[in-house]
Design a protein around this motif. Structure first.
Motif, PDB file in Angstrom:
ATOM      1  N   SER A   3       1.233  -1.365   0.163  1.00 50.56           N
ATOM      2  CA  SER A   3      -0.318   0.411  -0.405  1.00 50.56           C
ATOM      3  C   SER A   3       0.959   1.416  -0.197  1.00 50.56           C
ATOM      4  O   SER A   3       0.728   2.812  -0.412  1.00 50.56           O
ATOM      5  N   LEU A   4       1.811   1.344   1.034  1.00 52.17           N
ATOM      6  CA  LEU A   4       3.122   2.398   1.742  1.00 52.17           C
ATOM      7  C   LEU A   4       4.074   2.448  -0.618  1.00 52.17           C
ATOM      8  O   LEU A   4       3.379   3.309  -1.054  1.00 52.17           O
ATOM      9  N   ARG A   5       3.732   1.626  -1.027  1.00 49.91           N
ATOM     10  CA  ARG A   5       4.547   1.855  -2.761  1.00 49.91           C
ATOM     11  C   ARG A   5       3.451   1.987  -3.504  1.00 49.91           C
ATOM     12  O   ARG A   5       3.773   2.603  -4.238  1.00 49.91           O
ATOM     13  N   ALA A   6       2.456   1.850  -3.374  1.00 51.22           N
ATOM     14  CA  ALA A   6       0.795   2.224  -4.467  1.00 51.22           C
ATOM     15  C   ALA A   6       1.466   3.559  -4.648  1.00 51.22           C
ATOM     16  O   ALA A   6       0.769   4.041  -4.753  1.00 51.22           O
ATOM     17  N   ARG A   7       1.632   3.783  -2.877  1.00 53.28           N
ATOM     18  CA  ARG A   7       0.806   5.773  -2.484  1.00 53.28           C
ATOM     19  C   ARG A   7       2.285   6.039  -2.941  1.00 53.28           C
ATOM     20  O   ARG A   7       1.989   7.705  -3.625  1.00 53.28           O
ATOM     21  N   LEU A   8       3.710   6.401  -3.404  1.00 57.51           N
ATOM     22  CA  LEU A   8       4.627   6.239  -3.362  1.00 57.51           C
ATOM     23  C   LEU A   8       4.870   6.640  -5.439  1.00 57.51           C
ATOM     24  O   LEU A   8       5.906   7.550  -5.444  1.00 57.51           O
ATOM     25  N   THR A   9       4.121   5.718  -5.687  1.00 55.76           N
ATOM     26  CA  THR A   9       4.781   4.959  -6.511  1.00 55.76           C
ATOM     27  C   THR A   9       4.530   6.730  -7.577  1.00 55.76           C
ATOM     28  O   THR A   9       5.230   7.535  -8.432  1.00 55.76           O
ATOM     29  N   PRO A  10       3.041   7.593  -8.044  1.00 58.20           N
ATOM     30  CA  PRO A  10       2.944   8.534  -7.917  1.00 58.20           C
ATOM     31  C   PRO A  10       3.246   9.763  -8.329  1.00 58.20           C
ATOM     32  O   PRO A  10       4.393  10.417  -9.004  1.00 58.20           O
ATOM     33  N   TYR A  11       4.154  10.132  -6.619  1.00 60.92           N
ATOM     34  CA  TYR A  11       5.021  10.843  -6.371  1.00 60.92           C
ATOM     35  C   TYR A  11       6.635  10.001  -7.355  1.00 60.92           C
ATOM     36  O   TYR A  11       7.483  11.653  -7.851  1.00 60.92           O
TER      37      TYR A  11
END
Length: 287
Positions: A3-11
């Motif tokens: 979940s953390l990786r998914a949130r950081l991917t756009p940034y």
């Protein structure tokens, strides 16, 4: 973790572009603003004194050139819309299988240097050149008629040089118009004029908006066309900035003029977006 990786991917995806803008736009802009508030000269050096009078002095001295630049850029942009929309419309709806060829022909002059293209207009419009010379010999124009060193020549050069930047975004917007929507308007007894005004034109507004941005901003800050095609009475603010920065070496005045021009263009763009209706543009672009 996932979940953390998914949130950081756009940034993470935006990071390269963000760094590029920070290094080559944000930092230079801050340096420009810092220089615009300095005092001093090239021999003795410059000191940051928060000297806001640089702005008032620069505007008071070069107000005519500033207004002239906005006028020339605005006229060239309006002419660009008037010339580009029919071209883009014809390519989008009548170009058929040769659309790519027509677009290539529009872009073909861009394979030649901007300066050379402008100088070629100087050659064509010279008093005894290949255009005016024969017309004068045939008695169709008076012997003292001239186009160079006039506002007409400068605005014509601006319109020509930035025309593809108007054609392409309008074409892209028109290309996205669903033919079924246009046919539906005909089925509802709309005339071709009504269909254009009520369906095609509103859907093409995002292209017109983008074209205005891509034309007005560089045209108003241009200095090559005024230098090559214009005269002393056609000096634009870009010529003044170039002269102050590279000849006089008065960096505070040059940067103050640059910052003022940037602010004026931003205000003009936001006012244009508000008048056009930003919500309308965004809604049309989302379709």
């Amino acid at each position: 973790m996932g979940s953390l990786r998914a949130r950081l991917t756009p940034y993470a995806l935006m990071l390269p572009g963000g760094l590029w803008l920070a290094i080559f736009f944000v930092i230079p802009t801050l340096i420009l603003l810092q220089f615009s508030l300095m005092t001093g000269n090239e021999a003795d050096g410059y000191a940051f004194t928060f000297h806001c009078q640089n702005y008032t002095d620069a505007l008071a001295t070069y107000y005519p050139q500033f207004i002239r630049s906005l006028e020339y850029g605005g006229i060239a942009t309006v002419l660009g819309i008037a010339m580009s929309y029919p071209i883009a419309y014809w390519i989008a709806f009548k170009g058929g299988a040769r659309k790519s060829t027509y677009l290539f022909l529009i872009l073909l002059p861009f394979f030649v240097s901007f300066v050379l293209r402008t100088i070629s207009w100087q050659f064509l419009l010279s008093d005894n050149g290949m255009v005016l010379g024969p017309l004068k010999d045939w008695g169709l124009l008076p012997a003292d008629f001239h186009v160079l060193q006039t506002a007409v020549a400068v605005i014509g050069g601006l319109t020509y040089n930035y025309l593809p930047f108007m054609v392409l975004p309008i074409y892209v917007a028109l290309e996205r118009v669903d033919p079924g929507v246009v046919e539906a308007s005909y089925d509802l007894y709309s005339s071709r004029t009504q269909s254009f005004l009520k369906v095609i034109l509103p859907l093409s507004l995002p292209g017109v908006f983008a074209g205005v941005l891509m034309n007005f901003v560089p045209a108003a800050s241009d200095y090559v066309n005024a230098e090559v095609l214009g005269g002393p009475d056609n000096t634009m603010i870009g010529n003044i900035i170039q002269d102050q920065a590279l000849t006089v070496r008065d960096y505070p005045t040059a940067t103050a003029l640059s910052a003022t021009l940037m602010l004026a263009l931003l205000v003009g763009i936001f006012a244009y977006a508000r008048a056009l209706g930003t919500d309308t543009v965004l809604q049309a672009a989302a379709r």
